[in-house]
Design an enzyme around this catalytic site. Structure first.
Site, mmCIF file in Angstrom:
data_model
loop_
_atom_site.group_PDB
_atom_site.id
_atom_site.type_symbol
_atom_site.label_atom_id
_atom_site.label_comp_id
_atom_site.label_asym_id
_atom_site.label_seq_id
_atom_site.Cartn_x
_atom_site.Cartn_y
_atom_site.Cartn_z
ATOM 1 N N CYS A 86 0.805 -1.217 0.156
ATOM 2 C CA CYS A 86 -0.005 -0.132 0.050
ATOM 3 C C CYS A 86 0.809 1.432 0.026
ATOM 4 O O CYS A 86 0.449 2.185 -0.474
ATOM 5 C CB CYS A 86 -1.091 -0.104 1.169
ATOM 6 S SG CYS A 86 -1.118 -1.313 1.961
ATOM 7 N N ASP A 132 -2.785 -2.370 7.516
ATOM 8 C CA ASP A 132 -3.544 -3.302 8.183
ATOM 9 C C ASP A 132 -3.559 -4.784 7.581
ATOM 10 O O ASP A 132 -3.810 -5.618 8.065
ATOM 11 C CB ASP A 132 -5.074 -3.045 8.033
ATOM 12 C CG ASP A 132 -5.150 -1.755 8.963
ATOM 13 O OD1 ASP A 132 -4.394 -1.274 9.655
ATOM 14 O OD2 ASP A 132 -6.566 -0.962 9.122
ATOM 15 N N CYS A 146 -2.795 4.020 2.541
ATOM 16 C CA CYS A 146 -3.679 2.890 3.215
ATOM 17 C C CYS A 146 -4.654 3.522 3.996
ATOM 18 O O CYS A 146 -4.654 4.635 4.400
ATOM 19 C CB CYS A 146 -2.297 2.126 3.932
ATOM 20 S SG CYS A 146 -2.687 0.553 4.418
ATOM 21 N N LYS A 202 -5.482 4.146 7.202
ATOM 22 C CA LYS A 202 -5.197 5.173 8.359
ATOM 23 C C LYS A 202 -4.463 6.293 8.066
ATOM 24 O O LYS A 202 -4.532 7.346 8.610
ATOM 25 C CB LYS A 202 -4.545 4.492 9.654
ATOM 26 C CG LYS A 202 -4.995 3.254 10.180
ATOM 27 C CD LYS A 202 -6.645 3.407 10.339
ATOM 28 C CE LYS A 202 -7.214 1.948 10.826
ATOM 29 N NZ LYS A 202 -7.141 1.001 10.035
ATOM 30 N N CYS A 242 -5.467 -1.999 -1.272
ATOM 31 C CA CYS A 242 -6.283 -3.067 -1.497
ATOM 32 C C CYS A 242 -7.336 -2.908 -2.118
ATOM 33 O O CYS A 242 -7.907 -2.040 -2.327
ATOM 34 C CB CYS A 242 -6.880 -3.572 -0.155
ATOM 35 S SG CYS A 242 -5.776 -3.771 1.249
ATOM 36 N N GLU A 272 -8.895 -4.593 13.688
ATOM 37 C CA GLU A 272 -10.077 -5.111 12.831
ATOM 38 C C GLU A 272 -9.977 -6.667 12.864
ATOM 39 O O GLU A 272 -9.083 -7.347 13.063
ATOM 40 C CB GLU A 272 -9.735 -4.671 11.553
ATOM 41 C CG GLU A 272 -9.928 -3.183 11.359
ATOM 42 C CD GLU A 272 -9.486 -2.731 9.797
ATOM 43 O OE1 GLU A 272 -9.553 -1.491 9.520
ATOM 44 O OE2 GLU A 272 -8.810 -3.809 9.016
ATOM 45 N N SER A 284 -12.842 -4.992 9.243
ATOM 46 C CA SER A 284 -12.041 -4.304 8.176
ATOM 47 C C SER A 284 -13.132 -4.023 7.018
ATOM 48 O O SER A 284 -14.282 -4.578 7.153
ATOM 49 C CB SER A 284 -11.103 -5.678 7.541
ATOM 50 O OG SER A 284 -10.980 -5.274 6.478
HETATM 51 FE FE1 FES Z 1 -3.121 -0.972 3.130
HETATM 52 FE FE2 FES Z 1 -5.431 -2.508 2.725
HETATM 53 S S1 FES Z 1 -3.831 -2.888 3.779
HETATM 54 S S2 FES Z 1 -4.749 -0.504 1.691
#
Ligand code: FES
Length: 558
Positions: A50, A82, A123, A125, A195, A447, A473
């Protein structure tokens, strides 16, 4: 060029000649001393897909800034992925990273007195953290989204990060071979980018485009698309306009802009995390944006996007149908978006959208007309009841049904869920209650992608529900309720649930009810003792002391 009210050039020499001397020391010229200085905050680092490319994008941003007569100065802040932390202790650090990002960007930009700020983020956060900082600083500024990932592929099937977690559930259920399990893991994530479904990162990216904080199409270009580089180079010209017109972040982050952002979250089937983040960003911007506002917007906004996790398509597919501008144009045309909101182009949302392509409902199947929605109102519902007197957030797309009644299976941690699933102790009809995972108890509201994916992978997706004082999530689908407030750590009713208690989740009447009498709950509370936190020092200790409830956005500066 004219500089905005924060211009340091007028003051730096008289107040601190060393500052000017240092700027010469880093290689600036006498001409540079009269230019606006723009802080470029990058959350890039090498350890995950990410964020791995963000430092490179920052260099393009800096180039665009320099070419437009300003000085760009890159600095770095943290970024927690994450995807890496899900399902392990590291997840406790994820939500706190949002506030560290906000604090660190605020700290550097305010301390160095930059005329403007650009945040390059990728990403979950990173985006809300940077938005919170920009709201607090209230200077000319904008964000650049690192872009969505391309999908992976194995044996002809498209894959993404959730495929990896769901493969684990299939492994528990014995429905995948070792070879295919390894094949899915090795091919789910083919390179740089966030993601790929409408998970938290793409939810935040889409909604910040709806808020006017990024250039048009920022949320649509995949990370590896040439358009992403062009966007970075174009930032300089836009930043110059913001400085010249002195358009600051709170001129863009208005009440209506918050409504636009949340409308897009609802229309596109976005992540529950957006609720938490926009409550926090509202606090940072001095705007009262509450759970009631979220519910009001949900009530008036149909779900019209067939995007993962509950739908079929990936964010990369949106580019081909006209990108986010086409979706925003459609939402504006049907009266769901406020068009007068200012944006980082220096034009209003409506002016930007005038140049956008139209959605073609004959040829594309990702976005449905509002007359034929996937669900007539939003998929995010705010529930209240004796199990969540302070509120809870449910994600109900309608595919799961809108009401679930079942018997509690209590898990005192996320690990217990996995243990029970692997032993076959989770049965159809169970409401899995995952507690001690709240802002203070988790800490950091870890999450729950691993449990939800394991449930789906084990074939229980349509027959169990899950509730938690933690978070789900953005990749989650199924009948899930998170953010249950007050949390178990503070003695909320979720702490008092026992195995076998009847629970009703009703997303039509927006209730979350534990069918246990008030008297019995009072008795149970007498025997309840708070869990002791493992964290006696450091960042999580500070977090536990400062964090507010999920219904207040988990902010740390109330
Ligand atoms: Fe970073 Fe999904 S873990 S965008």
């Amino acid at each position: 060029m004219s500089l905005n009210k924060y211009s340091r050039t007028l003051t730096q020499e008289v107040s601190n000649p060393a500052a000017k001397a240092m700027l010469y020391g880093i290689g600036l010229t006498p001409e540079d001393m009269n230019k606006a200085q723009i802080g470029i905050a990058s959350t890039g680092y090498e350890g995950n897909t990410c964020n791995m490319h963000l430092n490179g994008l920052s260099v393009h941003v800096k180039k665009g800034i320099q070419e437009n007569g300003m000085v760009g100065l890159i600095f770095h802040t943290i970024g927690v992925s994450d995807g890496m932390t899900n399902g392990n202790d590291g997840m406790s650090y994820s939500l706190p990273s949002r506030d560290i990002i906000a604090d660190s960007i605020e700290n550097v930009v305010a301390a160095q007195w930059y005329d403007g700020v650009i945040a390059v983020v990728g990403c979950d956060k990173n985006m809300p953290g940077a938005m919170m900082a920009m709201a607090r600083l209230n200077r000319p500024g904008m964000l650049v989204y690192g872009g969505t990932i391309r999908s992976g592929s194995y044996k002809g099937e498209k894959l993404d990060i959730v495929s990896a977690f769901e493969a684990l559930g299939k492994k528990y259920a014995g429905t995948i071979s070792d070879e295919d399990y390894e094949g899915v893991i090795r091919n789910s994530i083919p390179g740089a980018g966030a993601c790929g479904g409408m998970y938290t990162a793409n939810t935040m990216a889409s909604s910040m485009e709806a808020m006017g904080l990024v250039l048009p199409n920022s949320s649509t270009y995949p990370a590896t698309h040439e358009g992403k580089k062009e966007e970075c180079l174009a930032i300089g010209a836009a930043m110059k306009i913001l400085l010249e017109k002195n358009i600051c972040t709170r001129d863009i982050m208005t009440r209506h802009a918050f409504e636009n952002a949340m409308t897009v979250v609802m229309a596109l089937g976005g992540s529950t995390n957006a609720v938490l983040h926009y409550l926090a960003i509202g606090h940072a911007a001095g705007i009262s944006f509450t759970l009631k506002d979220v519910q009001d917007i949900s009530d008036r906004t149909p779900l019209i996007a067939d995007l993962k996790p509950s739908g079929k398509y990936y964010m990369e597919d949106v580019l081909a149908i006209g990108g986010m501008p086409a979706i925003l144009k459609y939402l504006h045309s049907v009266g769901l978006l406020h068009g007068e909101c200012m944006t980082v182009t220096g034009k209003t949302m409506a002016e930007n959208l005038a140049e956008a392509p139209d959605l073609n409902f004959e040829t594309q199947k990702i976005i449905f007309p509002i007359t034929q929605p996937l669900k007539p109102s939003g998929h995010l519902q705010i529930l209240y009841g004796n199990l969540a007197p302070g509120g809870a957030v449910a994600k109900i797309t309608g595919k799961e049904g809108e009401r679930f009644e079942g018997l509690a299976k209590v898990c005192n941690s996320e690990e217990e869920v996995i243990e029970y699933i692997s032993k076959g102790d989770i049965k159809p009809g169970h409401v899995i209650v995952i507690r001690n995972e709240g802002p203070k108890g988790g800490p950091g509201m870890p999450e729950m992608l691993k449990p939800t994916s394991a449930v789906i992978g084990a074939g229980l997706g349509n027959s169990v529900a899950m509730i938690t004082d933690g978070r789900f999530s953005g990749g989650t689908h199924g009948f899930v309720v998170g953010h249950v407030t007050p949390e178990a750590f503070e003695g909320g009713p979720i702490a008092l649930v026992k195995d076998g208690d009847k629970i009703t989740i009703d997303a039509v009447n927006n209730t979350l009810v534990l069918h246990v009498s008030d008297e019995e709950l009072v008795e149970r509370k007498k025997n309840w003792t708070p869990i002791e936190s493992r964290f006696k020092q450091g960042v999580l200790r500070k977090y536990i002391k400062n964090v507010s409830s999920a219904s207040q956005g988990c902010v740390t500066d109330l």
